[in-house]
Enzyme design. Sequence first.
Site, PDB file in Angstrom:
ATOM      1  N   SER A 100     -48.806 -57.995   4.253  1.00 27.89           N
ATOM      2  CA  SER A 100     -49.843 -56.969   4.311  1.00 27.89           C
ATOM      3  C   SER A 100     -49.458 -55.986   5.409  1.00 27.89           C
ATOM      4  CB  SER A 100     -51.183 -57.644   4.613  1.00 27.89           C
ATOM      5  OG  SER A 100     -52.208 -56.694   4.766  1.00 27.89           O
ATOM      6  N   LYS A 128     -48.114 -55.241   0.351  1.00 33.75           N
ATOM      7  CA  LYS A 128     -49.476 -54.693   0.213  1.00 33.75           C
ATOM      8  C   LYS A 128     -49.672 -53.648   1.292  1.00 33.75           C
ATOM      9  CE  LYS A 128     -53.850 -56.739   1.725  1.00 33.75           C
ATOM     10  NZ  LYS A 128     -54.727 -57.924   1.586  1.00 33.75           N
ATOM     11  N   LYS A 151     -52.289 -51.208   3.263  1.00 30.00           N
ATOM     12  CA  LYS A 151     -53.680 -50.896   3.553  1.00 30.00           C
ATOM     13  C   LYS A 151     -53.874 -49.400   3.320  1.00 30.00           C
ATOM     14  CE  LYS A 151     -55.342 -54.853   5.123  1.00 30.00           C
ATOM     15  NZ  LYS A 151     -56.552 -55.485   4.549  1.00 30.00           N
ATOM     16  N   ASP A 202     -54.822 -52.197  -0.558  1.00 32.98           N
ATOM     17  CA  ASP A 202     -56.094 -52.812  -0.152  1.00 32.98           C
ATOM     18  C   ASP A 202     -56.912 -51.782   0.622  1.00 32.98           C
ATOM     19  OD1 ASP A 202     -58.181 -54.403   0.661  1.00 32.98           O
ATOM     20  OD2 ASP A 202     -56.974 -55.790   1.869  1.00 32.98           O
ATOM     21  N   GLU A 212     -57.177 -53.540  -4.223  1.00 28.61           N
ATOM     22  CA  GLU A 212     -58.074 -54.556  -3.671  1.00 28.61           C
ATOM     23  C   GLU A 212     -59.295 -53.892  -3.033  1.00 28.61           C
ATOM     24  OE1 GLU A 212     -55.832 -57.059  -1.035  1.00 28.61           O
ATOM     25  OE2 GLU A 212     -57.596 -58.116  -0.282  1.00 28.61           O
ATOM     26  N   ASP A 269     -61.971 -58.804  -2.999  1.00 26.51           N
ATOM     27  CA  ASP A 269     -61.799 -59.666  -1.825  1.00 26.51           C
ATOM     28  C   ASP A 269     -63.199 -59.891  -1.236  1.00 26.51           C
ATOM     29  OD1 ASP A 269     -61.454 -60.586   0.811  1.00 26.51           O
ATOM     30  OD2 ASP A 269     -59.892 -59.178   1.356  1.00 26.51           O
ATOM     31  N   LYS A 323     -59.876 -66.257  -0.445  1.00 28.39           N
ATOM     32  CA  LYS A 323     -59.760 -66.557   0.988  1.00 28.39           C
ATOM     33  C   LYS A 323     -60.718 -67.697   1.283  1.00 28.39           C
ATOM     34  CE  LYS A 323     -58.661 -62.017   2.863  1.00 28.39           C
ATOM     35  NZ  LYS A 323     -59.227 -60.834   3.544  1.00 28.39           N
ATOM     36  N   GLY A 379     -55.197 -63.600   3.286  1.00 28.17           N
ATOM     37  CA  GLY A 379     -54.942 -64.085   4.646  1.00 28.17           C
ATOM     38  C   GLY A 379     -55.868 -63.414   5.629  1.00 28.17           C
TER      39      GLY A 379
END
Length: 381
Positions: free
Chosen positions: A145, A171, A173, A198, A223, A248, A272, A300
Amino acid sequence: MTVHLLSLDLLTLRLPLVSPFRTSFGVQTDRTPMLVRVEAAVGARTVIGWGECVALPRPVYSSEFLDGARQIIASEIAPALRSAQTSGIEVTAENVGDLLAPIRGHRMAKAAVEMAVLDAQLRASDRSFASWLGVTATRVASGVSVGIQDSVPMLLDVVGGYLAEGYRRVKLKIEPGWDVEPVRAVRERFGDIPLQVDANTAYRLGDAAHLRRLDAFDLLLIEQPLADEDLRQHSLLARQLQTPVCLDESIVSAETAADAIALGASAIINVKPGRVGGYVEARRVHDVARAHGVPVWCGGMLETGIGRAANAALGGLPGFTLPGDISASDRFYREDITAPFVLDDEGFIAIPRGPGFGVEPDEDRVAAAQIHAQRVDLSHG
Ligand code: OSB
Ligand code: MG
């Protein structure tokens, strides 16, 4: 052999991150995990179990926060376990969720306690978490991430570094103002890599036309574009995008997972364990998704080796068909509190096979990182 819980130690640590981790909800420069250390009597033996609470210091990812989690464990969760034991009920990972059901919410706090109980109970019977889950896989594909960077060139450097290390999925952000251009730049530079984004709730349904621009980049998923409670709006958004929507923050239980699937709000699910109240519920989310043919992957929360070990085993269940945010320990920490998880030469993380979660926190490193400690007695009614 029954396990009788004696005490909980709530140990808050401060671990510096190797680099700041920026998301749409803020910048983290260190992580402050709260470890839960349970001592239990098993016949004449004493067994130790470890859990990790993933709550952030402030309620910016979900409503939970570190000091709140510590307080609810001391004031509500521990007394509930103590009174169960006083009534002759053995507390196990299998029943702890039911025993704590009268306490609403506080899933990250409950998950941390469930973890410690589970680790202790597995160690008491010399069994691994992977075996308890029925996981036969030996390793899981590792994704990374990548936080919001100050510039696109810096992002390309960071992503290039992770790809050179062998990560099997990236991934990014995103947030308004940091989305189409960084994604385009990563696609142009690195070609056909497995790539996803995400948003941590940073968009509104009215941004659908803008988010549709991401369809050009063949992402694995987007996400949590919208707010936690907006299942219906996610389903409306999903119909306007080609990129699969993956939830998420919204998925807090197997029930919400079932609802999100039924509404068409989540074509893929991020699991998660802390967010859903523990590994038992995380397995239920996996089972519900699998029954509907919905792929899952393991999210995570910058876990130490304790949570990372447990996530690696969970990620070995058959429905986890996408790489998780289960990176090597050195993605976040120069020195972890357990032996570090490392990528193998194909970008996988090994699933521990030792008793419990299969990792041992180094007592000296825990003591060196500790910023708060609180002991809760569980043995007397
Ligand atoms: O939204 O997945 C998230 C970290 C902290 C809080 C929320 C999220 C994250 C990550 C995962 O992106 C980072 C990791 O543990 O690898
Ligand atoms: Mg997320």
